[in-house]
Motif scaffolding. Structure first.
Motif, PDB file in Angstrom:
ATOM      1  N   ILE A   1      22.036  33.121  74.690  1.00  0.00           N
ATOM      2  CA  ILE A   1      23.216  33.939  74.471  1.00  0.00           C
ATOM      3  C   ILE A   1      24.581  32.572  74.719  1.00  0.00           C
ATOM      4  CG2 ILE A   1      24.825  35.359  75.612  1.00  0.00           C
ATOM      5  CD1 ILE A   1      22.490  36.620  74.601  1.00  0.00           C
ATOM      6  N   ILE A   2      25.135  32.505  73.649  1.00  0.00           N
ATOM      7  CA  ILE A   2      26.444  31.635  73.522  1.00  0.00           C
ATOM      8  C   ILE A   2      27.806  32.318  73.593  1.00  0.00           C
ATOM      9  CG2 ILE A   2      24.961  29.952  72.525  1.00  0.00           C
ATOM     10  CD1 ILE A   2      26.606  31.069  69.627  1.00  0.00           C
ATOM     11  N   ASN A   3      28.792  31.661  73.868  1.00  0.00           N
ATOM     12  CA  ASN A   3      30.110  32.358  73.853  1.00  0.00           C
ATOM     13  C   ASN A   3      30.689  31.810  72.349  1.00  0.00           C
ATOM     14  OD1 ASN A   3      33.109  32.487  74.273  1.00  0.00           O
ATOM     15  ND2 ASN A   3      32.715  32.971  76.197  1.00  0.00           N
ATOM     16  N   ALA A   4      31.149  32.855  71.500  1.00  0.00           N
ATOM     17  CA  ALA A   4      31.569  32.472  70.229  1.00  0.00           C
ATOM     18  C   ALA A   4      32.812  31.500  70.377  1.00  0.00           C
ATOM     19  CB  ALA A   4      32.024  33.710  69.247  1.00  0.00           C
ATOM     20  N   GLY A   5      33.580  31.637  71.517  1.00  0.00           N
ATOM     21  CA  GLY A   5      35.034  30.501  71.819  1.00  0.00           C
ATOM     22  C   GLY A   5      36.027  31.046  70.719  1.00  0.00           C
ATOM     23  N   ALA A   6      36.854  30.203  70.401  1.00  0.00           N
ATOM     24  CA  ALA A   6      38.118  30.341  69.762  1.00  0.00           C
ATOM     25  C   ALA A   6      38.074  30.756  68.245  1.00  0.00           C
ATOM     26  CB  ALA A   6      39.096  29.238  69.855  1.00  0.00           C
ATOM     27  N   ALA A   7      38.912  31.162  67.688  1.00  0.00           N
ATOM     28  CA  ALA A   7      38.949  31.877  66.352  1.00  0.00           C
ATOM     29  C   ALA A   7      38.598  30.444  65.437  1.00  0.00           C
ATOM     30  CB  ALA A   7      40.057  32.572  66.095  1.00  0.00           C
ATOM     31  N   GLY A   8      37.691  30.756  64.201  1.00  0.00           N
ATOM     32  CA  GLY A   8      37.638  29.805  63.241  1.00  0.00           C
ATOM     33  C   GLY A   8      36.412  29.758  62.735  1.00  0.00           C
ATOM     34  N   ALA A   9      35.956  29.074  61.728  1.00  0.00           N
ATOM     35  CA  ALA A   9      34.695  28.741  61.149  1.00  0.00           C
ATOM     36  C   ALA A   9      34.097  27.498  62.047  1.00  0.00           C
ATOM     37  CB  ALA A   9      34.508  28.625  59.781  1.00  0.00           C
TER      38      ALA A   9
ATOM     39  N   THR B   1      31.567  32.572  61.849  1.00  0.00           N
ATOM     40  CA  THR B   1      32.824  32.595  61.760  1.00  0.00           C
ATOM     41  C   THR B   1      33.573  33.483  62.829  1.00  0.00           C
ATOM     42  OG1 THR B   1      32.804  32.625  59.177  1.00  0.00           O
ATOM     43  CG2 THR B   1      34.630  33.685  60.093  1.00  0.00           C
ATOM     44  N   VAL B   2      34.297  33.058  63.531  1.00  0.00           N
ATOM     45  CA  VAL B   2      35.037  33.732  64.523  1.00  0.00           C
ATOM     46  C   VAL B   2      36.140  34.273  64.249  1.00  0.00           C
ATOM     47  CG1 VAL B   2      35.600  33.359  67.217  1.00  0.00           C
ATOM     48  CG2 VAL B   2      33.671  32.188  66.351  1.00  0.00           C
ATOM     49  N   GLU B   3      36.528  35.576  64.487  1.00  0.00           N
ATOM     50  CA  GLU B   3      37.639  36.136  64.005  1.00  0.00           C
ATOM     51  C   GLU B   3      38.818  36.385  64.910  1.00  0.00           C
ATOM     52  OE1 GLU B   3      35.607  39.044  60.390  1.00  0.00           O
ATOM     53  OE2 GLU B   3      35.650  39.554  62.324  1.00  0.00           O
ATOM     54  N   ASP B   4      39.862  36.277  64.918  1.00  0.00           N
ATOM     55  CA  ASP B   4      41.095  36.432  65.572  1.00  0.00           C
ATOM     56  C   ASP B   4      41.658  37.851  65.371  1.00  0.00           C
ATOM     57  OD1 ASP B   4      42.972  36.036  67.515  1.00  0.00           O
ATOM     58  OD2 ASP B   4      44.261  34.870  66.398  1.00  0.00           O
TER      59      ASP B   4
ATOM     60  N   THR C   1      33.118  31.932  54.984  1.00  0.00           N
ATOM     61  CA  THR C   1      32.872  30.571  54.661  1.00  0.00           C
ATOM     62  C   THR C   1      31.352  30.368  54.773  1.00  0.00           C
ATOM     63  OG1 THR C   1      34.682  30.072  56.043  1.00  0.00           O
ATOM     64  CG2 THR C   1      33.179  28.048  55.748  1.00  0.00           C
ATOM     65  N   LEU C   2      30.970  29.464  53.649  1.00  0.00           N
ATOM     66  CA  LEU C   2      29.521  29.164  53.392  1.00  0.00           C
ATOM     67  C   LEU C   2      29.567  27.745  53.534  1.00  0.00           C
ATOM     68  CD1 LEU C   2      28.945  31.096  50.093  1.00  0.00           C
ATOM     69  CD2 LEU C   2      28.820  31.873  52.340  1.00  0.00           C
ATOM     70  N   LEU C   3      28.361  27.417  53.860  1.00  0.00           N
ATOM     71  CA  LEU C   3      28.068  25.799  54.092  1.00  0.00           C
ATOM     72  C   LEU C   3      26.749  25.511  53.258  1.00  0.00           C
ATOM     73  CD1 LEU C   3      28.577  23.022  55.624  1.00  0.00           C
ATOM     74  CD2 LEU C   3      26.732  23.956  57.355  1.00  0.00           C
ATOM     75  N   ARG C   4      27.051  24.471  52.328  1.00  0.00           N
ATOM     76  CA  ARG C   4      25.966  23.808  51.623  1.00  0.00           C
ATOM     77  C   ARG C   4      25.752  22.462  52.009  1.00  0.00           C
ATOM     78  NH1 ARG C   4      23.030  22.321  48.617  1.00  0.00           N
ATOM     79  NH2 ARG C   4      24.014  21.511  46.804  1.00  0.00           N
ATOM     80  N   GLU C   5      24.219  22.459  52.084  1.00  0.00           N
ATOM     81  CA  GLU C   5      23.545  21.236  52.634  1.00  0.00           C
ATOM     82  C   GLU C   5      22.438  20.717  51.553  1.00  0.00           C
ATOM     83  OE1 GLU C   5      23.691  21.747  57.416  1.00  0.00           O
ATOM     84  OE2 GLU C   5      21.843  22.303  56.277  1.00  0.00           O
ATOM     85  N   ASP C   6      22.310  19.485  51.499  1.00  0.00           N
ATOM     86  CA  ASP C   6      21.229  18.960  50.408  1.00  0.00           C
ATOM     87  C   ASP C   6      20.274  17.866  51.380  1.00  0.00           C
ATOM     88  OD1 ASP C   6      21.478  19.645  48.000  1.00  0.00           O
ATOM     89  OD2 ASP C   6      22.773  18.094  47.390  1.00  0.00           O
TER      90      ASP C   6
ATOM     91  N   ALA D   1      36.544  36.777  68.829  1.00  0.00           N
ATOM     92  CA  ALA D   1      36.511  35.558  69.612  1.00  0.00           C
ATOM     93  C   ALA D   1      36.357  35.602  71.375  1.00  0.00           C
ATOM     94  CB  ALA D   1      38.229  35.199  69.839  1.00  0.00           C
ATOM     95  N   ASP D   2      35.673  34.704  71.747  1.00  0.00           N
ATOM     96  CA  ASP D   2      35.526  34.839  73.032  1.00  0.00           C
ATOM     97  C   ASP D   2      34.218  35.746  73.343  1.00  0.00           C
ATOM     98  OD1 ASP D   2      37.179  32.536  74.124  1.00  0.00           O
ATOM     99  OD2 ASP D   2      38.761  34.340  74.122  1.00  0.00           O
ATOM    100  N   SER D   3      33.649  36.477  72.404  1.00  0.00           N
ATOM    101  CA  SER D   3      32.364  37.260  72.371  1.00  0.00           C
ATOM    102  C   SER D   3      31.154  36.394  73.006  1.00  0.00           C
ATOM    103  CB  SER D   3      32.044  38.042  71.325  1.00  0.00           C
ATOM    104  OG  SER D   3      33.225  38.650  71.104  1.00  0.00           O
ATOM    105  N   ARG D   4      30.504  37.089  73.528  1.00  0.00           N
ATOM    106  CA  ARG D   4      29.143  36.562  74.063  1.00  0.00           C
ATOM    107  C   ARG D   4      28.189  37.176  72.967  1.00  0.00           C
ATOM    108  NH1 ARG D   4      27.130  38.104  79.517  1.00  0.00           N
ATOM    109  NH2 ARG D   4      26.214  36.199  79.447  1.00  0.00           N
ATOM    110  N   ILE D   5      27.364  36.370  72.178  1.00  0.00           N
ATOM    111  CA  ILE D   5      26.456  36.616  71.047  1.00  0.00           C
ATOM    112  C   ILE D   5      25.062  36.207  71.278  1.00  0.00           C
ATOM    113  CG2 ILE D   5      28.515  36.843  69.531  1.00  0.00           C
ATOM    114  CD1 ILE D   5      27.706  34.162  68.225  1.00  0.00           C
TER     115      ILE D   5
END
Length: 706
Positions: free
Chosen positions: A240-248, A274-277, A620-625, A190-194
């Motif tokens: 460079i972005i900030n990952a922000g709060a925890a959650g997918a 996926t942002v880990e707390d 978490t995975l995301l499926r798109e069509d 959480a709150d990491s710069r990636i």
């Protein structure tokens, strides 16, 4: 020679002898009467399978007609009729699956994806009960599943079915900008710069400026201008972005469309983050009280996401502990067992001599990075690095540098700092978003209070920052490398605290650098059970390939575990699957997971050894069509040519596909017969004989030697 005839020069004699020899060679070849044995398909007894790509990419218009119209025009202009005169023809359309059709009028270019490998496997399955003599594949070569796998190619080869491919569509667009790939970490604190690395290419917009944006549901995370390079060249831009709060969260990476673009649907892609707390723990052991220790601890406390547990040697036999979870932690001193050492995610070794640690503890430090996968940072100091004897210790192999053999490498003299090229791109050293401004900010930092000669960087190491003590001398300051499953670094000074003391209170350069350094130490440190997938977003691909790494308490591969995946699909339905052990990689378990439904899939993996739970992890995975068909829309000629070559077929363009009806009969598949074709009476041989003899006669007449 006749009177007045020209005498032959050596060169003219050679020409005449050559023509005579060529004539005799053709004559001998005709007397020898060579013949060629070929395998031919029997007329009306074999099936020719015609497969037409019917996905959405075939609906793209090129001039006045779409690709689908070009394919239909090719078939209806006589190719299909000529094939039917000699063979039984089965017509299919291919997109996500293979479907048999009766006429070309049923083609509508509406398929959401192209799965050529799957379609070809269905053709091979039919060939087991039908005399399939050859396959004709007509399309633009799009393949959304990542290519045609070797297993499919081998199955076609075993049936000896040649695949003749007909390429439809332009091999490069006229005006288009496309995002070809996006790389970022699948997980972050959480709150990491990636960093987010965006690869793109363009046609028709060289030297134009485009705006790159990265957004999440909460808003725009980064926005910057990029200058487009030459046509067709893949360029990579880093944001460079900030990952922000925890959650997918879904990251939308896009380029604003430019005027006149032929296809704007390939200007945006999604990635899942996926942002880990979690709050990792770093053990920091320091040999003496010093300013660096104080300000490093302050930076960690200001971060709030990292627990820094420190051991400070105040006297020879006295240790001051801070940040411990209870009185028992580190009560006996530095960890001496795997369980105690591996409870941390990162380790900092300050200015303390190697001899302070027992051989077992030195080996533990080494295995902490190698086996545990943790990050280890070595700091400079009067008892650190070379002056502390680390170059001759059991941990020397893990250092990213070859330390000098002598002592007195620590100097209490000032040194200026400058980033390397790699340091400009590193998140660890990013104090400003703009790379040029960031490099300038580093050059303006106050000088270091001291420095240490760290020796030579190892071949696999990366120097992120240099320091200049004076004159032309330049020494490595910050050096990193991967080691085993983890990573190691050297920061060859104990004087960065001066940045904190000399800069204004509003300047957070010192805090930012150390917070990013500490996060780098622990960001990649994994636990005993880790689940991963080959990608986080599956665009028109219905199979996710899961891999679980399982380790025991000593972080050795656990090959005897039972690993179960609990899959929560969109809508809340739940399934359970067992992962199978990989016989080639002990402690690794795999699962090809079908994900037919679009949306987010949450996967939790639980590993057990008997009744004991080893650990668990989730992703978490995301499926798109309907996404993959928007990308790489030019004809994939390379794939079509390779497919034809590997199966004994030929590649045709739309212009020369008329020859296919005649040449397709040469095949060893289906019901075939051997035919002998005499070569000696070929018109070409008679023509060559006349050319060689006529040329000789003409030259003799010209040179007057008839």
């Amino acid at each position: 020679l006749r009177n007045g005839a020209t005498r032959l020069t050596l060169r003219r004699s050679a020409v005449l002898w050559g023509l005579q020899a060529a004539f005799l060679t053709v004559l001998l070849l005709m007397i020898w009467q060579p013949a060629l044995s070929v395998s031919m398909l029997k007329p009306q007894q074999n099936v020719i399978t015609v497969v037409v790509d019917d996905s959405r990419s075939m609906a793209l218009r090129e001039g006045s007609a779409s690709r689908k119209d070009q394919a239909v025009g090719l078939l209806d202009s006589g190719l299909l009729a000529r094939l039917k005169q000699r063979f039984q023809v089965r017509l299919y359309r291919a997109s996500a699956d293979l479907e048999r059709i009766n006429t070309t009028a049923q083609l509508d270019a509406s398929g959401s994806s192209t799965q050529l490998a799957r379609s070809l496997r269905q053709v091979v399955a039919e060939a087991a009960t039908l005399p399939v003599g050859a396959v004709v594949l007509i399309g633009d070569g799009a393949e959304n599943a990542g290519g045609i796998d070797l297993e499919t190619i081998n199955a076609i080869r075993r049936q000896r079915i040649p695949i003749h491919t007909v390429g439809i569509g332009r091999e490069r667009p006229d005006r288009d900008v496309e995002i070809t790939d996006v790389q970022t970490v699948p997980r972050a604190m959480a709150d990491s710069r990636i960093p987010v690395q965006v690869s793109l290419r363009q046609f028709g917009y060289e030297d134009r400026r485009a705006r790159l944006k990265i957004a999440a549901p909460t808003g725009v995370l980064a926005s910057q201008e990029v200058v487009l390079k030459k046509d067709g060249a893949v360029q990579t831009e880093t944001a460079i972005i900030n990952a922000g709060a925890a959650g997918a969260k879904t990251l939308s990476v896009s380029l604003e469309p430019l005027g006149g673009e032929e296809n704007t649907k390939n200007n945006a892609v999604n990635r899942l983050l996926t942002v880990e707390d979690r709050k990792p723990r770093i053990l920091y052991i320091e040999g003496e009280p010093r300013w660096e220790f104080k300000f490093l601890r302050r930076a960690a406390e200001l971060d709030g996401r990292i627990t820094l547990v420190s051991m400070l040697r105040t006297t020879q036999n006295k240790i001051y502990r801070q940040g411990i979870s209870g009185p028992a932690e580190l009560e006996q001193g530095f960890p001496a067992t795997v369980e105690e050492m591996f409870a941390y995610q990162g380790l900092i070794v300050g200015g303390i001599e190697a001899a302070y640690f027992t051989p077992t503890q030195q080996e533990l430090i080494k295995q902490f990075a190698d086996r545990r996968g943790g990050g280890v940072l070595f700091l400079g100091g009067r008892a650190g690095l070379g002056d502390g004897g680390w170059g001759a210790s059991a941990a020397a192999d893990m250092l990213p540098v070859i330390l000098p053999s002598g002592r007195n490498t620590f100097r209490r003299d000032p040194a200026n700092v400058e980033l390397s090229a790699a340091g400009r791109d590193s998140v660890m050293c990013r104090l400003e978003e703009d790379p040029e401004r960031n490099a300038e900010r580093w050059r303006k930092l106050p000088y270091l209070m001291n420095y240490q000669d760290a020796g030579r960087p190892k071949p696999a190491a990366v120097v992120l920052a240099w320091m200049s003590p004076g004159g032309s001398q330049r020494l490595p300051l910050l050096v990193t490398q991967n080691y085993g499953r983890g990573r190691t670094a050297v920061f060859a000074t104990a004087g960065s605290w001066r940045w904190q003391m000399q800069l204004p209170l509003s300047d957070l350069s010192h805090e930012m650098f150390w917070q990013q350094m500490l996060r780098w130490l622990v960001e990649g440190t994994s636990e005993r059970v880790v689940i991963s997938s080959d990608k986080t977003v599956y665009s028109d691909d219905t199979t996710a390939r899961l891999t679980a790494s399982v380790r025991d308490k000593a972080y050795l591969p656990a090959a005897d575990a039972t690993v179960e995946a609990r899959v929560i699909a969109p809508g809340g339905s739940e399934e359970r699957h067992e992962l199978r052990p990989d016989p080639q990689n002990p402690g690794t378990y795999t699962l090809p997971l079908a994900v037919p439904r679009t949306g987010s899939h949450v996967i939790e993996v639980i590993a057990r050894r008997g009744a004991e739970e080893i650990g668990r992890d989730a992703l978490t995975l995301l499926r798109e069509d309907g996404v993959a068909e928007n990308f790489r829309t030019e004809q994939n000629r390379e794939l079509l040519e390779k497919l034809a070559a590997q199966t004994g077929g030929r590649y045709y363009t739309a212009a020369n596909a008329g020859k296919l009806a005649e040449e397709i009969a040469y095949s060893e598949a289906g019901i075939s017969t051997r035919e002998t074709r005499e070569l000696w009476n070929m018109p070409l041989l008679f023509f060559l004989a006349l050319v060689f003899k006529g040329s000789e006669w003409g030259l003799r007449r010209k040179w007057g030697i008839v």
